[in-house]
Scaffold this active site. Structure first.
Site, mmCIF file in Angstrom:
data_model
loop_
_atom_site.group_PDB
_atom_site.id
_atom_site.type_symbol
_atom_site.label_atom_id
_atom_site.label_comp_id
_atom_site.label_asym_id
_atom_site.label_seq_id
_atom_site.Cartn_x
_atom_site.Cartn_y
_atom_site.Cartn_z
ATOM 1 N N TYR A 53 0.850 -1.201 0.000
ATOM 2 C CA TYR A 53 0.000 0.000 0.000
ATOM 3 C C TYR A 53 0.878 1.241 0.000
ATOM 4 C CZ TYR A 53 -4.991 -0.691 0.287
ATOM 5 O OH TYR A 53 -6.291 -0.920 -0.032
ATOM 6 N N GLU A 55 -0.602 4.823 -0.392
ATOM 7 C CA GLU A 55 -1.444 5.998 -0.666
ATOM 8 C C GLU A 55 -0.627 7.274 -0.515
ATOM 9 O OE1 GLU A 55 -4.296 3.898 1.580
ATOM 10 O OE2 GLU A 55 -5.939 5.033 0.645
ATOM 11 N N ASP A 186 -7.258 13.282 -24.993
ATOM 12 C CA ASP A 186 -7.185 11.882 -24.571
ATOM 13 C C ASP A 186 -6.499 11.129 -25.709
ATOM 14 O OD1 ASP A 186 -7.573 9.212 -24.082
ATOM 15 O OD2 ASP A 186 -9.663 9.411 -23.441
ATOM 16 N N THR A 212 -4.197 5.822 -21.885
ATOM 17 C CA THR A 212 -3.952 4.506 -21.309
ATOM 18 C C THR A 212 -2.509 4.153 -21.640
ATOM 19 O OG1 THR A 212 -4.850 3.552 -23.323
ATOM 20 C CG2 THR A 212 -6.315 3.630 -21.432
ATOM 21 N N LYS A 215 -2.124 0.397 -25.057
ATOM 22 C CA LYS A 215 -2.496 0.292 -26.480
ATOM 23 C C LYS A 215 -1.217 0.446 -27.309
ATOM 24 C CE LYS A 215 -7.268 1.807 -25.733
ATOM 25 N NZ LYS A 215 -7.434 2.602 -24.497
ATOM 26 N N ARG A 221 -1.851 -2.623 -18.449
ATOM 27 C CA ARG A 221 -3.119 -1.887 -18.476
ATOM 28 C C ARG A 221 -3.066 -0.798 -17.421
ATOM 29 N NH1 ARG A 221 -6.071 -4.929 -21.670
ATOM 30 N NH2 ARG A 221 -7.745 -3.412 -21.642
HETATM 31 N N1 DSN Z 1 -11.913 -0.065 -25.107
HETATM 32 C C1 DSN Z 1 -10.978 0.810 -25.761
HETATM 33 C C2 DSN Z 1 -10.986 0.658 -27.233
HETATM 34 O O1 DSN Z 1 -11.196 -0.454 -27.685
HETATM 35 O O2 DSN Z 1 -10.764 1.611 -27.961
HETATM 36 C C3 DSN Z 1 -11.169 2.216 -25.393
HETATM 37 O O3 DSN Z 1 -11.307 2.318 -24.010
#
Ligand code: DSN
Length: 401
Positions: A53, A55, A186, A212, A215, A221
């Site tokens: 932990y 925080e 974003d 994120t 990707k 993730r």
């Molecule tokens: N689920 C993602 C996508 O497939 O683009 C976006 O959050």
């Protein structure tokens, strides 16, 4: 203490992981938002850092024993700042959704207006959709690809989950300035392209940048937030913790540090160049087979096949391709006439197959397979034959050896 390995401790879960591993190895993963994290990333994510932990933020924690997780978080922050040339970074968001929520909480009051890209035009749920907290707590107004809007937003979001071209951040900033709104970019889908100079950077135009990490960035993730101004960074930090999150996931933060380190290496730039080349090659192959693509092609890692003039729905295309060993997702297209569960398009991405080492020759072959299946979506023989050929191709591109 139970020191049994997974296979002994929980054979049921072990088996499901084994099956998923075989699925990932034997199929063509073409969901535009997915990728294969490196073994090093997965080792960090599966490490004992999960037990801690922490925080708070490095050197300002609410728990003792944080000296090593502090080191991991500082490494992640420093590498991320370098990667995007940003002065302030937060690596704690558990996801892109939480990164966005923190920016909203930092800038909006209940029912203030957010202006985001319409879902059916390639936008994202967390950009003001009525079924998401961004559209429940705030008023979600939308713009379409042809950008006419009457809304007077407090926050404008530039970003997408299904759009195959570059975004013009300077124009977004001018519009935001005109109406006195903050600009959030974003970049979840195209972060890897920005990091390597293959897509214009949201800075200096964006007030906040979220993403994120799994990707095109090819990490674990998770989410991140970048800012240029100290007061904005302090505000979003306080909105992540204690605003919407408790303890940060230190194992994920360690894995983010590993991924950012990988993305800083020259071979990552080559990788992203190949992701784009592969998407362009696949687009050309599909166009030459007579298909239509939204915007007629792609500049990034994804393409959107527009099936609205055909009998084949996005749902049927997704299923038929899945049965043939090619994983994609159904997707709405601009001016969509079918329901979001059916749709008239499919979204196809090249990040994962490029990680596997596939190139233009494989993309042309895959384009031919996609054509064959979509021209015969109910033909079991065709699907079985393509699946066998797909499996044979994947054997030449091993995963996690
Ligand atoms: N689920 C993602 C996508 O497939 O683009 C976006 O959050």
């Amino acid at each position: 203490m139970n020191n049994q390995s997974l296979i002994e401790a929980d054979p049921e879960i072990f088996q499901t992981i084994q099956k998923e591993s075989v699925r990932q190895k034997n199929g063509l993963e073409m969901i535009a938002s997915e990728n294969y994290a490196s073994l090093a990333v997965m080792q960090a994510q599966g490490s004992i850092m999960t037990n801690k932990y922490a925080e708070g933020y490095p050197h300002k924690r609410y728990y003792g024993g944080c000296e090593f997780v502090d080191q991991a978080e500082i490494l992640a922050i420093d590498r991320l700042k370098k990667l995007f040339n940003a002065p302030f970074a937060n690596v704690q968001p558990h996801s892109g959704s939480q990164a966005n929520q923190a920016v909203f909480l930092a800038n909006l009051k209940l029912h203030d207006t957010i202006l985001g890209l319409d879902l059916s035009n390639g936008g994202h749920l967390t950009h003001g959709s009525p079924v998401n907290s961004s559209g429940i707590f705030y008023r979600g107004a939308t713009y379409k690809i042809d950008p006419e809007s009457e809304a007077k937003p407090k926050l404008i979001i530039a970003g997408y989950s299904a759009y195959p071209r570059f975004l013009d951040f300077e124009k977004f900033k001018n519009i935001a300035d005109d109406v006195g709104a903050e600009l959030l970019v974003d970049m979840a889908h195209f972060a890897g392209l920005v990091a390597t100079g293959h897509h214009p950077s949201p800075f200096p135009y964006a007030d906040y940048v979220t993403s994120t990490t799994h990707k095109t960035l090819r990490g674990p993730r998770g989410g991140i937030i970048l800012t240029q101004k100290e007061e904005k960074s302090k505000l979003v930090n306080s909105r992540i913790f204690p605003g919407i999150q408790g303890g940060p996931l230190m194992h994920v933060i360690a894995a983010k540090a590993v991924a950012f380190g990988e993305a800083l290496r020259p071979d990552f730039k080559t990788y992203i160049g190949n992701v784009i080349l592969n998407a362009k090659t696949l687009s050309e192959e599909l166009l030459s087979q007579g298909f239509e693509l939204v915007t007629g092609g792609t500049d990034n890692h994804l393409l959107l096949l527009d099936l609205s003039k055909t009998e084949v729905t996005g749902k049927l295309a997704e299923t038929a391709l899945d049965e043939s060993g090619i994983t994609v997702n159904k997707n709405t297209v601009p001016n969509e006439k079918r329901s979001p569960f059916v749709t008239s398009g499919i979204r196809i991405g090249t990040p994962a197959l490029t990680t596997r080492g596939m190139g233009p020759n494989e993309m042309r072959q895959i384009g031919k397979w996609i054509t064959k299946v979509l021209k015969n979506p109910e033909d079991l023989k065709v699907k079985a034959q393509v699946k066998a050929e797909v499996e044979s191709l994947t054997q030449s591109f091993p995963l996690y050896t």
